[in-house]
Design a protein around this motif. Structure first.
Motif, mmCIF file in Angstrom:
data_model
loop_
_atom_site.group_PDB
_atom_site.id
_atom_site.type_symbol
_atom_site.label_atom_id
_atom_site.label_comp_id
_atom_site.label_asym_id
_atom_site.label_seq_id
_atom_site.Cartn_x
_atom_site.Cartn_y
_atom_site.Cartn_z
ATOM 1 N N GLU A 76 0.769 -1.171 0.059
ATOM 2 C CA GLU A 76 -0.184 0.088 0.139
ATOM 3 C C GLU A 76 0.878 1.398 0.069
ATOM 4 N N LEU A 77 1.968 1.108 0.746
ATOM 5 C CA LEU A 77 2.947 2.493 0.640
ATOM 6 C C LEU A 77 3.819 2.319 -0.634
ATOM 7 N N GLY A 78 3.671 1.558 -1.408
ATOM 8 C CA GLY A 78 4.669 1.458 -2.631
ATOM 9 C C GLY A 78 5.945 0.882 -2.340
ATOM 10 N N ASP A 79 6.194 0.232 -1.148
ATOM 11 C CA ASP A 79 7.466 -0.365 -0.918
ATOM 12 C C ASP A 79 7.408 -1.970 -1.385
ATOM 13 N N TYR A 80 7.557 -2.065 -2.435
ATOM 14 C CA TYR A 80 7.193 -3.470 -3.055
ATOM 15 C C TYR A 80 8.408 -4.296 -2.819
ATOM 16 N N ALA A 81 9.698 -3.760 -2.440
ATOM 17 C CA ALA A 81 10.601 -4.731 -2.328
ATOM 18 C C ALA A 81 10.533 -5.348 -0.950
ATOM 19 N N THR A 140 -1.398 -15.498 0.357
ATOM 20 C CA THR A 140 -0.221 -15.205 -0.013
ATOM 21 C C THR A 140 0.384 -15.495 -1.102
ATOM 22 N N LEU A 141 0.188 -16.493 -1.513
ATOM 23 C CA LEU A 141 0.683 -16.933 -3.189
ATOM 24 C C LEU A 141 0.072 -15.809 -4.337
ATOM 25 N N ASN A 142 -1.161 -15.489 -3.913
ATOM 26 C CA ASN A 142 -1.852 -14.540 -4.761
ATOM 27 C C ASN A 142 -1.336 -13.122 -4.554
ATOM 28 N N ASN A 143 -0.940 -12.738 -3.469
ATOM 29 C CA ASN A 143 -0.249 -11.332 -3.021
ATOM 30 C C ASN A 143 1.184 -11.428 -3.669
ATOM 31 N N ILE A 144 1.838 -12.306 -3.459
ATOM 32 C CA ILE A 144 3.250 -12.485 -3.932
ATOM 33 C C ILE A 144 3.336 -12.191 -5.556
ATOM 34 N N ALA A 145 2.299 -12.748 -6.268
ATOM 35 C CA ALA A 145 2.189 -12.829 -7.694
ATOM 36 C C ALA A 145 2.066 -11.338 -8.124
ATOM 37 N N THR A 146 1.061 -10.692 -7.354
ATOM 38 C CA THR A 146 0.786 -9.393 -7.664
ATOM 39 C C THR A 146 1.715 -8.391 -7.544
ATOM 40 N N HIS A 147 2.731 -8.678 -6.355
ATOM 41 C CA HIS A 147 3.981 -8.093 -5.990
ATOM 42 C C HIS A 147 4.870 -7.730 -7.160
ATOM 43 N N TYR A 148 5.156 -9.230 -7.655
ATOM 44 C CA TYR A 148 6.226 -9.588 -8.626
ATOM 45 C C TYR A 148 5.647 -8.674 -10.237
ATOM 46 N N ARG A 149 4.243 -8.771 -10.116
ATOM 47 C CA ARG A 149 3.753 -8.086 -11.313
ATOM 48 C C ARG A 149 3.958 -6.592 -11.463
ATOM 49 N N GLN A 150 3.840 -6.035 -10.058
ATOM 50 C CA GLN A 150 3.958 -4.764 -10.172
ATOM 51 C C GLN A 150 5.617 -4.265 -10.107
ATOM 52 N N LEU A 151 6.313 -5.114 -9.934
ATOM 53 C CA LEU A 151 7.843 -4.941 -9.971
ATOM 54 C C LEU A 151 8.295 -5.350 -11.440
ATOM 55 N N GLY A 152 7.223 -5.640 -12.354
ATOM 56 C CA GLY A 152 7.632 -5.928 -13.808
ATOM 57 C C GLY A 152 8.198 -7.292 -14.010
ATOM 58 N N GLN A 153 8.268 -8.194 -12.852
ATOM 59 C CA GLN A 153 8.934 -9.588 -13.064
ATOM 60 C C GLN A 153 7.770 -10.562 -13.152
ATOM 61 N N TYR A 154 7.249 -10.754 -14.656
ATOM 62 C CA TYR A 154 5.886 -11.264 -14.955
ATOM 63 C C TYR A 154 6.179 -12.784 -14.783
ATOM 64 N N ARG A 202 -2.636 -10.271 -19.477
ATOM 65 C CA ARG A 202 -2.918 -9.381 -20.325
ATOM 66 C C ARG A 202 -1.798 -8.335 -20.220
ATOM 67 N N LYS A 203 -1.059 -7.816 -19.329
ATOM 68 C CA LYS A 203 0.081 -7.140 -19.151
ATOM 69 C C LYS A 203 1.240 -7.716 -20.108
ATOM 70 N N LEU A 204 1.208 -8.615 -20.398
ATOM 71 C CA LEU A 204 2.173 -9.177 -21.441
ATOM 72 C C LEU A 204 1.512 -9.438 -22.876
ATOM 73 N N ASP A 205 0.476 -8.804 -23.058
ATOM 74 C CA ASP A 205 -0.325 -8.671 -24.220
ATOM 75 C C ASP A 205 -0.410 -10.192 -24.877
ATOM 76 N N ARG A 206 -0.712 -11.205 -23.819
ATOM 77 C CA ARG A 206 -0.945 -12.491 -24.257
ATOM 78 C C ARG A 206 -2.430 -12.723 -24.014
ATOM 79 N N HIS A 207 -3.258 -12.001 -24.856
ATOM 80 C CA HIS A 207 -4.635 -11.903 -24.686
ATOM 81 C C HIS A 207 -5.438 -13.115 -25.143
ATOM 82 N N ALA A 208 -4.792 -13.759 -26.062
ATOM 83 C CA ALA A 208 -5.671 -15.367 -26.365
ATOM 84 C C ALA A 208 -5.612 -16.070 -25.275
#
Length: 625
Positions: free
Chosen positions: A151-156, A179-193, A228-234
């Motif tokens: 929430e504070l933007g301190d993703y690391a 927790t797995l879902n939250n970790i995935a969201t963090h990685y996405r915010q860090l661009g580590q898809y 979707r972030k990776l443009d893998r829409h199909a």
């Protein structure tokens, strides 16, 4: 803050004289699964019986009651009952449940956005959980600390907490999925898809294996969003269709709304605009019952992009909703879209108006991000100190040293690089007065006067900026502060400065708090000065100061009978150089309230303001009790 695990079920065998209480607690737990509000009267009945039984029954009932009230968003009651339960468990030396109580208090603060106190309680709960080998509570605290950091933007830091939580949970704990879902969201915010997808897949696979898991649709939707972030829409398309179907089966309206919006965007990207429009329209029909303003605003904006007619009306509707629900990022996007619409329509005046409003929202978001960074750094500092880790402390001190050096350089730039040209402007105005006959040409004299006034104001702004910068770097000197004495001292000082103003002071009984006396004095001076300034047009200024205990905090209210302000713009008040009145109406630099917010935040409190134009204003700040 979301996805907080539930409180533990007590594993102690019921005592013969507490059997009725335990039966009521079990019944309340069953009711919570179907209709949470219906469990409240059962818990109050259990509490009344527990008080006739023993202290342990009282403590356990209070903990379950506080947990339910927190889930029902009755935060004041939840905090009161959690504090009472905490005192009971400490008296009983029940450190296991004391840790769960500390965690609950942290969660109550967290869902209200009070991140500094939330972090302190969660860290205390985590430390106690380590001591007592309470792995379930420790994992929950780490998970929630990760959510706060996000929430504070301190993703690391957030990712570090969540990965530690994942290792701490028992393998079969159902909360591992969130927790797995939250970790995935963090990685996405860090661009580590790639890492994000790996954890999404684990969460989805485990959720699918648990028949009827309530969050399966949400986890599948989140995985599709990463694709979707990776443009893998199909690849995202079948997942979104699955998420939509599951959410409809279990009646999860919010996930259904999100899935419809994402499905529309995906079909639009795959070249099917008519199917996309159908998704948006279906989502908008669902929106009133789903009660998810953010998703509704997004649907309106995305639908507007595909509308040949009525685009302006739809965008204005999205802007209105974003304003009503204080969704600032979406307000910014809506203003930008409306500016583009009016520019393309050739109405440049309206386009410029929306652009100006968009930039104002941008400044608000920037100020909020600055405050979040300050809170994140404070949380890191407190954590390093609590863990007594010399290496972590050394690294953090180095960060603080560099930050202070940057602030020193900033201060030097302002005091020298900015002051020098201001002095030159004022000096040359003086020289011009010596060579220009201002009596013969009064317009010239008036122009020179305007320049002199502007340089004086610029000097005042420079001083205000320097003071604001100092508030962030000077360490707190904590001690006991008698706010009654402090307010009385400031009242006397200000009264001597307003001889021509009739003032009626109404000062209530104020408590002793822990704080930095010099900084708290600055808070009081700024708030009382504002009250006097904005009530100056009245025949008699009325300034009221009172306090009230609200659970774990003291709330202090400063009310005046002044000109007030438009409540729609209350969030502007605490930004640097943000003012709601013209300079020619009321003097000031626009830094005073930003300084108040910064000081109060450093003490672990919050500041807010309420008003109606022409009816005075009330400023409220909180401090830990």
């Amino acid at each position: 803050m979301t996805n907080f695990p539930s409180s533990p079920q007590d594993d102690q065998a019921p005592r013969p004289d507490t059997g009725q209480v335990e039966a009521l607690l079990a019944r309340a737990s069953q009711l919570e699964q179907q209709d949470r509000p219906s469990a409240l009267p059962v818990l109050y009945e259990a509490l009344a019986l527990a008080k006739q039984a023993d202290q342990g029954s009282v403590a356990r009932t209070l903990l379950q009651l506080a947990t339910l009230e927190w889930r029902l968003s009755s935060f004041d009651s939840a905090l009161d009952h959690a504090d009472e339960a905490l005192r009971e468990f400490r008296h009983l030396a029940d450190r296991h449940h004391e840790a769960w109580c500390l965690r609950l208090v942290g969660n109550i603060h967290g869902v209200q956005g009070q991140y500094l106190p939330a972090s302190e309680f969660l860290q205390a709960a985590a430390a106690l959980s380590r001591e007592t080998d309470n792995r379930a509570c420790l994992a929950s605290c780490l998970n929630n600390l990760g959510i706060i950091a996000n929430e504070l933007g301190d993703y690391a830091s957030g990712l570090e907490y969540l990965l530690e939580a994942l290792k701490t949970y028992d393998e079969h704990d159902p909360h591992v999925l969130s927790t797995l879902n939250n970790i995935a969201t963090h990685y996405r915010q860090l661009g580590q898809y790639a890492s994000a997808l790996e954890h999404h897949e684990q969460a989805v696979e485990r959720a699918r294996s648990m028949a009827g898991h309530g969050l399966t649709a949400a986890y599948i939707h989140n995985m599709a969003e990463t694709l979707r972030k990776l443009d893998r829409h199909a690849e995202a398309l079948p997942l979104l269709e699955e998420s939509l179907g599951l959410s409809r089966q279990i009646g999860d309206r919010q996930t259904e709304l999100l899935a419809l919006d994402s499905l529309g965007l995906t079909r639009q990207a795959l070249g099917a605009p008519e199917l996309a429009r159908q998704c948006y329209e279906e989502g908008l029909r669902l929106a009133p019952s789903a009660r998810h303003p953010l998703a509704e605003v997004k649907l309106l904006m995305h639908h507007a992009a595909l509308q040949p007619e009525g685009r302006r009306e739809t965008l204005e509707q999205s802007l209105k909703l974003a304003q009503e629900k204080n969704l600032r990022a979406e307000r910014l996007e809506a203003h930008d879209l409306l500016a583009r619409f009016h520019r393309e329509a050739g109405d440049f005046r309206l386009a410029l108006d929306h652009l100006e409003q968009a930039r104002a929202v941008e400044r608000e978001l920037f100020n909020e991000a600055q405050d979040h960074r300050t809170q994140a750094l404070q949380i890191q500092y407190d954590l390093a100190r609590t863990r007594a880790s010399s290496e972590a402390q050394r690294q953090l001190n180095e960060q603080l040293r560099r930050a202070n050096e940057e602030l020193d350089a900033f201060s030097y730039t302002i005091s020298h690089d900015l002051r020098a040209p201001v002095r030159h402007i004022k000096s040359f105005v003086g020289l011009l007065r010596g060579v220009v006959d201002t009596e013969a040409n009064p317009k010239t004299g008036r122009y020179l006067g305007v320049i002199e006034d502007a340089t004086d104001r610029l000097n005042s702004l420079i001083d205000a900026m320097l003071n604001f910068a100092r508030q962030s770097r000077e360490p707190l000197q904590l001690t006991q502060v008698d706010l009654g004495q402090l307010v009385g001292s400031v009242q006397t000082e200000l009264a001597a400065q307003v001889h021509d103003q009739r003032v009626s002071w109404k000062i209530g009984t104020l408590p002793v708090v822990q704080g930095d006396p010099a900084l708290l004095r600055q808070v009081v001076i700024n708030l009382l000065s504002n009250a006097l300034k904005y009530s100056r047009p009245r025949d008699e200024s009325v300034v009221e100061v009172r306090s009230e205990r609200q659970g774990a905090v003291w709330a202090f209210h400063v009310r005046d009978n002044g000109v007030g302000f438009d409540a729609r713009y209350a969030d502007r008040l605490f930004g640097v150089f943000q003012r709601l009145h013209r300079q020619d109406e009321f003097e000031g630099t626009g830094v005073g309230l930003a300084t108040v917010q910064r000081i109060v935040a450093r003490h672990g409190g919050e500041v807010s303001a309420t008003s109606q134009a022409g009816e005075g204003a009330t400023f409220t700040f909180t401090l830990p009790a």
